[in-house]
Structure formats: structure tokens, C-alpha cells
Design a protein around this motif. Structure first.
Motif, PDB file in Angstrom:
ATOM      1  N   MET A   1       0.820  -1.178  -0.029  1.00  0.00           N
ATOM      2  CA  MET A   1      -0.067   0.086  -0.117  1.00  0.00           C
ATOM      3  C   MET A   1       1.058   1.115  -0.018  1.00  0.00           C
ATOM      4  SD  MET A   1      -3.319   1.013   2.508  1.00  0.00           S
ATOM      5  CE  MET A   1      -2.332   1.037   3.967  1.00  0.00           C
ATOM      6  N   ILE A   2       0.589   2.184  -0.938  1.00  0.00           N
ATOM      7  CA  ILE A   2       1.195   3.383  -0.935  1.00  0.00           C
ATOM      8  C   ILE A   2       0.750   4.744   0.038  1.00  0.00           C
ATOM      9  CG2 ILE A   2       1.948   5.314  -2.656  1.00  0.00           C
ATOM     10  CD1 ILE A   2       2.129   3.241  -4.697  1.00  0.00           C
ATOM     11  N   ILE A   3       1.512   5.146   0.586  1.00  0.00           N
ATOM     12  CA  ILE A   3       1.138   6.456   1.434  1.00  0.00           C
ATOM     13  C   ILE A   3       1.103   7.566   0.526  1.00  0.00           C
ATOM     14  CG2 ILE A   3       1.390   7.662   3.386  1.00  0.00           C
ATOM     15  CD1 ILE A   3       0.508   4.974   3.987  1.00  0.00           C
ATOM     16  N   TYR A   4       0.242   8.481   0.415  1.00  0.00           N
ATOM     17  CA  TYR A   4       0.142   9.638  -0.265  1.00  0.00           C
ATOM     18  C   TYR A   4       0.114  10.609   0.563  1.00  0.00           C
ATOM     19  CZ  TYR A   4      -0.367   6.740  -4.610  1.00  0.00           C
ATOM     20  OH  TYR A   4      -0.558   5.969  -5.789  1.00  0.00           O
ATOM     21  N   PRO A   5       1.087  11.515   1.058  1.00  0.00           N
ATOM     22  CA  PRO A   5       0.908  12.640   1.779  1.00  0.00           C
ATOM     23  C   PRO A   5       0.343  13.664   0.952  1.00  0.00           C
ATOM     24  CG  PRO A   5       3.365  12.095   1.307  1.00  0.00           C
ATOM     25  CD  PRO A   5       2.667  11.052   0.937  1.00  0.00           C
ATOM     26  N   ALA A   6      -0.310  14.557   1.644  1.00  0.00           N
ATOM     27  CA  ALA A   6      -1.047  15.571   0.652  1.00  0.00           C
ATOM     28  C   ALA A   6      -0.671  16.825   0.917  1.00  0.00           C
ATOM     29  CB  ALA A   6      -2.757  15.331   0.807  1.00  0.00           C
TER      30      ALA A   6
END
Length: 242
Positions: A1-6
Motif C-alpha cells: 500500500m502506498i502512502i500519499y502525503p497530501a
């Protein structure tokens, strides 16, 4: 799973809105590229960027800021005002890795199909839902279209990535709508990126547990919780690797 900081950009600054409301704004930084650099230094290869002014206006308003973020070398996933081919081509030309079509996807499956044909995996669709119904134009308008129905249409025309945002939880720090995210992942074969409500590390662990049952739940966007230091990006990246 990829974490996408926004990073949400409004008026050139990095901000967060409460449930997408323009009058509920908190400014976190004046230079979004500097925020991206902190994410990059922590080890995140991706950053999720939303041009909020673009979402409200219908065309991008902060592309210079987006270009500066892309120049850090991070992979940029960009949404907000991506409603015609010229705009999409311009964004990709600035170094954006993936463009998110939101409002236009609810209006025209044909347009999305054309963009997928032209740009393949560089095209994602953003489905923002309130009580299961799609909301558009910066979440100002609801459409009466079911989120699952729209997702199935996008899946059928070859969209590989769908970002599913539960508006009721976005910016509220109350936890994701786990059931809605799992239902969405179950309904399509496209990769689902969950958005909205992450407030603690246990929320990401919970989504990772869903990924074990629904492997296409492939990512999660994290915003306000990072800015308010309720979670540490390094910790989330580690959880995502397990």
C-alpha cells in the motif's frame, strides 16, 4: 500500500479545508514545495496535490507551485480543475506523474475514455462522495449519481486508479469510512486510493487489513493528521511496507 502525503494549494499556500468548505481554511505553509521536500526527505516517493482554486474555478490556478513540487523529483498526483485535454497535457508536461479527473468524469465517460486511450496509467479518476452520492466542482454540487455506479463505469473503460474520498470524514480527523472504502474496492478491479478521515496510525493499519482482503486497495491519502502531527509519515511508510 502506498502512502500519499497530501498538499492542498489555495492562493499559492499549503492549506487544509474542513469537509472541502472554502470558508473553513487553515494555512500550514506559504511554500508548498518546501512541504513536499519534507515528505521526500522522510522517504515518500509520492505526493498528492490538489489545486483547490482550480477545483472551484474549473481550471488550474497554481501550476507554478505544482511545477516547483514536481522539480523536487517526487512523483506528483495532481487534481483540481483537470477538465480538458489541454490542461491535462500541460500538467503532464510540467512533470506531473498522474492527473486526477474529478468533475469531468462525472459528466463524461467518453472524455475519460479518450484520456485513458491517450495517456494510460497517467490518468486517475477522483470520486468524491457524500452519503454515497458523487459531489463535483470542489464538492459544491452533488449529482445524484451513485459513487459505486460511477466507479464501475470508470473501471469498464480502463481507468486503472480511482481515488475515493468520503467527504463526510475529510479533514474531520474522525477516522476513514472503512466500510465504504472496502465496498468500493470490492466493486471494481481498478486500484483504489482511500481518502478522508485518517487521524491516527491505527487508521492506516485498518486500511492495510482491508488490503489483505481486497488487494486493489492500494493506497491512502493522508493530510491534516500529518500537519497537526497526529501521525508521523515515517511511521506510516513503515506500516505500509509490512
Amino acid at each position: 500500500m502506498i502512502i500519499y502525503p497530501a498538499i492542498d494549494i489555495k492562493g499559492g499556500r499549503a492549506v487544509r479545508l474542513l469537509q472541502g468548505r472554502a470558508d473553513q481554511e487553515t494555512v500550514y505553509a506559504t511554500d508548498p514545495a518546501e512541504v513536499a521536500k519534507t515528505f521526500q526527505a522522510t522517504g515518500s516517493p509520492w505526493v498528492h496535490v490538489v489545486d483547490l482554486d482550480g477545483a472551484f474555478a474549473g481550471s488550474p490556478q497554481n501550476l507554478a507551485r505544482v511545477e516547483a513540487i514536481a522539480q523536487t523529483g517526487m512523483q506528483v498526483q495532481l487534481g483540481g480543475g483537470m477538465r480538458d485535454r489541454e490542461t491535462i497535457e500541460r500538467a503532464l508536461g510540467l512533470g506531473v506523474s498522474r492527473v486526477v479527473i474529478g468533475t469531468r468524469a462525472a459528466e463524461s465517460a467518453e472524455f475519460v475514455a479518450e484520456m485513458v486511450q491517450a495517456f494510460g496509467e497517467k490518468i486517475a479518476v477522483g470520486i468524491d462522495a457524500k452519503d454515497g452520492q458523487v459531489a463535483v466542482k470542489g464538492w459544491v454540487d452533488t449529482t445524484g449519481v451513485g459513487a459505486i455506479d460511477l466507479a464501475k463505469r470508470m473501471d469498464a473503460i480502463g481507468v486503472q486508479t480511482i481515488i475515493y474520498t468520503d467527504i463526510g470524514t475529510d479533514g474531520m480527523l474522525t477516522g476513514p469510512n472503512f466500510a465504504a472504502q472496502e465496498e468500493m474496492a470490492d466493486a471494481v478491479s481498478a486500484t483504489i486510493i482511500a481518502s478522508g478521515g485518517v487521524s491516527r496510525r491505527e487508521d492506516v493499519i485498518g486500511l492495510a487489513e482491508i488490503e489483505k482482503r481486497r488487494p486493489n486497495l492500494g493506497g491512502v491519502i493522508v493530510g491534516k493528521a500529518l500537519y497537526e502531527k497526529r501521525v508521523e509519515l515515517s511511521d506510516l511508510l513503515a506500516i505500509a511496507k509490512t
